[in-house]
Design an enzyme around this catalytic site. Structure first.
Site, PDB file in Angstrom:
ATOM      1  N   THR A  63      -1.750  14.640 -96.366  1.00  0.00           N
ATOM      2  CA  THR A  63      -1.649  14.695 -95.027  1.00  0.00           C
ATOM      3  C   THR A  63      -0.694  16.003 -94.651  1.00  0.00           C
ATOM      4  OG1 THR A  63      -2.119  12.317 -94.826  1.00  0.00           O
ATOM      5  CG2 THR A  63      -1.605  13.678 -92.660  1.00  0.00           C
ATOM      6  N   LYS A  86      -7.286  14.419 -89.194  1.00  0.00           N
ATOM      7  CA  LYS A  86      -6.450  13.474 -89.991  1.00  0.00           C
ATOM      8  C   LYS A  86      -5.304  12.895 -89.198  1.00  0.00           C
ATOM      9  CE  LYS A  86      -4.241  10.641 -92.875  1.00  0.00           C
ATOM     10  NZ  LYS A  86      -4.584   9.107 -92.675  1.00  0.00           N
TER      11      LYS A  86
HETATM   12  N1  LIG Z   1      -0.067   5.612 -98.685  1.00  0.00           N
HETATM   13  C1  LIG Z   1      -1.004   5.558 -97.455  1.00  0.00           C
HETATM   14  O1  LIG Z   1      -1.564   4.383 -97.100  1.00  0.00           O
HETATM   15  C2  LIG Z   1      -1.600   6.843 -97.395  1.00  0.00           C
HETATM   16  C3  LIG Z   1      -2.838   6.705 -96.750  1.00  0.00           C
HETATM   17  C4  LIG Z   1      -3.583   8.000 -96.430  1.00  0.00           C
HETATM   18  C5  LIG Z   1      -2.966   9.327 -96.816  1.00  0.00           C
HETATM   19  N2  LIG Z   1      -1.308   9.294 -97.256  1.00  0.00           N
HETATM   20  C6  LIG Z   1      -1.015  10.711 -97.610  1.00  0.00           C
HETATM   21  O2  LIG Z   1      -1.163  10.771 -98.825  1.00  0.00           O
HETATM   22  C7  LIG Z   1      -0.236  11.700 -99.211  1.00  0.00           C
HETATM   23  C8  LIG Z   1       0.450  10.755-100.479  1.00  0.00           C
HETATM   24  O3  LIG Z   1       0.903   9.554-100.067  1.00  0.00           O
HETATM   25  P1  LIG Z   1       1.542   8.320-101.009  1.00  0.00           P
HETATM   26  O4  LIG Z   1       1.730   7.143-100.124  1.00  0.00           O
HETATM   27  O5  LIG Z   1       0.755   8.375-102.290  1.00  0.00           O
HETATM   28  O6  LIG Z   1       2.867   9.045-101.098  1.00  0.00           O
HETATM   29  P2  LIG Z   1       3.986   8.716-102.256  1.00  0.00           P
HETATM   30  O7  LIG Z   1       3.981   7.335-102.888  1.00  0.00           O
HETATM   31  O8  LIG Z   1       5.536   8.706-101.594  1.00  0.00           O
HETATM   32  O9  LIG Z   1       3.967   9.825-103.307  1.00  0.00           O
HETATM   33  C9  LIG Z   1       4.290  11.213-103.262  1.00  0.00           C
HETATM   34  C10 LIG Z   1       3.947  11.928-104.400  1.00  0.00           C
HETATM   35  O10 LIG Z   1       4.290  13.210-104.107  1.00  0.00           O
HETATM   36  C11 LIG Z   1       5.153  13.743-105.189  1.00  0.00           C
HETATM   37  N3  LIG Z   1       6.186  14.596-104.761  1.00  0.00           N
HETATM   38  C12 LIG Z   1       7.013  14.392-103.327  1.00  0.00           C
HETATM   39  N4  LIG Z   1       7.940  15.401-103.321  1.00  0.00           N
HETATM   40  C13 LIG Z   1       7.785  16.222-104.291  1.00  0.00           C
HETATM   41  C14 LIG Z   1       8.280  17.517-104.715  1.00  0.00           C
HETATM   42  N5  LIG Z   1       9.188  18.022-103.794  1.00  0.00           N
HETATM   43  N6  LIG Z   1       7.530  18.213-105.583  1.00  0.00           N
HETATM   44  C15 LIG Z   1       6.625  17.716-106.235  1.00  0.00           C
HETATM   45  N7  LIG Z   1       6.197  16.290-106.191  1.00  0.00           N
HETATM   46  C16 LIG Z   1       6.700  15.805-105.068  1.00  0.00           C
HETATM   47  C17 LIG Z   1       5.616  12.494-105.582  1.00  0.00           C
HETATM   48  O11 LIG Z   1       6.231  12.685-106.932  1.00  0.00           O
HETATM   49  P3  LIG Z   1       7.465  11.603-107.624  1.00  0.00           P
HETATM   50  O12 LIG Z   1       6.502  10.576-108.233  1.00  0.00           O
HETATM   51  O13 LIG Z   1       7.889  12.232-108.766  1.00  0.00           O
HETATM   52  O14 LIG Z   1       8.275  11.147-106.426  1.00  0.00           O
HETATM   53  C18 LIG Z   1       4.567  11.573-105.708  1.00  0.00           C
HETATM   54  O15 LIG Z   1       3.561  11.973-106.687  1.00  0.00           O
HETATM   55  C19 LIG Z   1       0.856  11.971 -98.147  1.00  0.00           C
HETATM   56  O16 LIG Z   1       0.621  13.110 -97.570  1.00  0.00           O
HETATM   57  C20 LIG Z   1       0.262  10.589 -97.372  1.00  0.00           C
HETATM   58  O17 LIG Z   1       0.767  10.895 -95.950  1.00  0.00           O
HETATM   59  C21 LIG Z   1      -1.015   8.089 -97.652  1.00  0.00           C
END
Ligand SMILES: NC(=O)c1ccc[n+]([C@@H]2O[C@H](COP(=O)([O-])OP(=O)(O)OC[C@H]3O[C@@H](n4cnc5c(N)ncnc54)[C@H](OP(=O)(O)O)[C@@H]3O)[C@@H](O)[C@H]2O)c1
Length: 293
Positions: free
Chosen positions: A94, A170
């Site tokens: 997102t 989204k």
């Molecule tokens: N969770 C939900 O319910 C949900 C639902 C729909 C959409 N989303 C969207 O999907 C996306 C991912 O969400 P998530 O919940 O999976 O987030 P998350 O668990 O916080 O995972 C974030 C990912 O991004 C990586 N990352 C963060 N900063 C970085 C950087 N500067 N350089 C390289 N890698 C980086 C992290 O790597 P590390 O492991 O090294 O930290 C991890 O792989 C977001 O945009 C979120 O808004 C989430």
């Protein structure tokens, strides 16, 4: 398909696993390398650098936010420099409308295809392959994505050939979800303070006029006050409302409710730190009402 997967957080780890299960050849990359291990056991290949995840027909990025996507997409060893000509980058994070537009232009200039395909659904839905996908990009590229989307989600909706349209869809959707959470929080505080059982109240709502998944899923979290561990962390929710407001600014659309929600999420971050689910904004309504539990 031969596909790279960059970003193995709460969502990405589960999504990549479903691609492996569907017999795609998946090469994974994650900044924190340890998170790749479970995927390797399931049959994925590992990439030591993001460039090594860009050797197939397509690469999917599922990263936290704009700055994470920018850092992985641009630069000498980033996705754009590393993908083969004519290949496909599918951005499922997102992110902002502005970054999506910048990415679309940069991919076009490099002779690559770019599809934005953000998703609806929390980690449980990602694990079950039941996400809803909003996708936009040129038709040929969208067609090429479909075998991957079929493994990740229950349904894909397309929104034309301008990728940033999917990002706006989204962001506006997350604004709606946050609005429902705030409204549920206030209603639950009201009935809760009057001594009415919240579980029974939720059952009444969701069995009658409020049968939508959002009321069921978030209503259960709010009734049970289960804000930890976060499925969708408050900092990410805050980011999305901020980005919705940024888009509203660009299109000159006043969204007073979004401004209020941004403030509510900021309050959760200020009081409780980064760990809670974004639905913890409902806790504020309960606390404002003087409720302890
Ligand atoms: N969770 C939900 O319910 C949900 C639902 C729909 C959409 N989303 C969207 O999907 C996306 C991912 O969400 P998530 O919940 O999976 O987030 P998350 O668990 O916080 O995972 C974030 C990912 O991004 C990586 N990352 C963060 N900063 C970085 C950087 N500067 N350089 C390289 N890698 C980086 C992290 O790597 P590390 O492991 O090294 O930290 C991890 O792989 C977001 O945009 C979120 O808004 C989430």
């Amino acid at each position: 398909m031969r596909v790279g997967f960059v970003g193995l957080g709460q969502m990405g780890s589960r999504m990549a696993a479903n691609l492996v299960k569907a017999a795609h050849e998946v090469t994974v990359y994650n900044r924190t390398a340890g998170k790749m291990q479970p995927l390797l056991k399931q049959g994925a290949y590992s990439a030591a650098r993001v460039a090594d995840a860009c050797r197939g027909e397509a690469v999917i990025t599922m990263l936290a936010d704009d700055s994470a996507v920018e850092s992985m997409a641009f630069g000498n060893e980033g996705v754009i420099a590393s993908l083969g000509k004519g290949c496909l980058h599918i951005s499922m994070s997102t992110i902002s409308v502005a970054l999506s537009e910048k990415l679309a232009a940069a991919h076009k200039e490099a002779g690559l295809h770019f599809v934005a395909a953000p998703v609806f659904g929390r980690p449980e839905a990602a694990a079950a392959g039941e996400l809803f996908i909003a996708a936009a990009g040129d038709q040929g590229a969208l067609d090429a994505c479909m075998p991957l989307f079929d493994a990740l989600g229950q349904k894909t909706f397309t929104f034309g050939d301008n990728p940033s349209a999917a990002n706006l869809v989204k962001l506006s959707g997350n604004f709606l979800i946050a609005s429902a959470i705030e409204a549920l929080g206030e209603a639950m505080a009201l009935v809760g303070k009057a001594g009415i059982d919240r579980g029974r109240y939720l059952d009444f709502l969701t069995s009658t006029l409020f049968g939508a998944p959002i009321y069921k899923i978030y209503g259960a979290l709010i009734a049970g006050q289960k804000y930890e561990p976060a499925g969708f962390a408050a900092p990410l929710g805050y980011k999305d409302i901020r980005l919705a407001l940024e888009a509203a600014d660009k299109f000159r659309v006043p969204m007073p409710l979004a401004s209020l929600l941004k403030d509510r999420l900021l309050r959760v971050l200020a009081r409780d730190g980064e760990k809670l689910d974004w639905s913890a904004i409902a806790q504020l309504a309960a606390k404002d009402a003087g409720l302890r539990d």
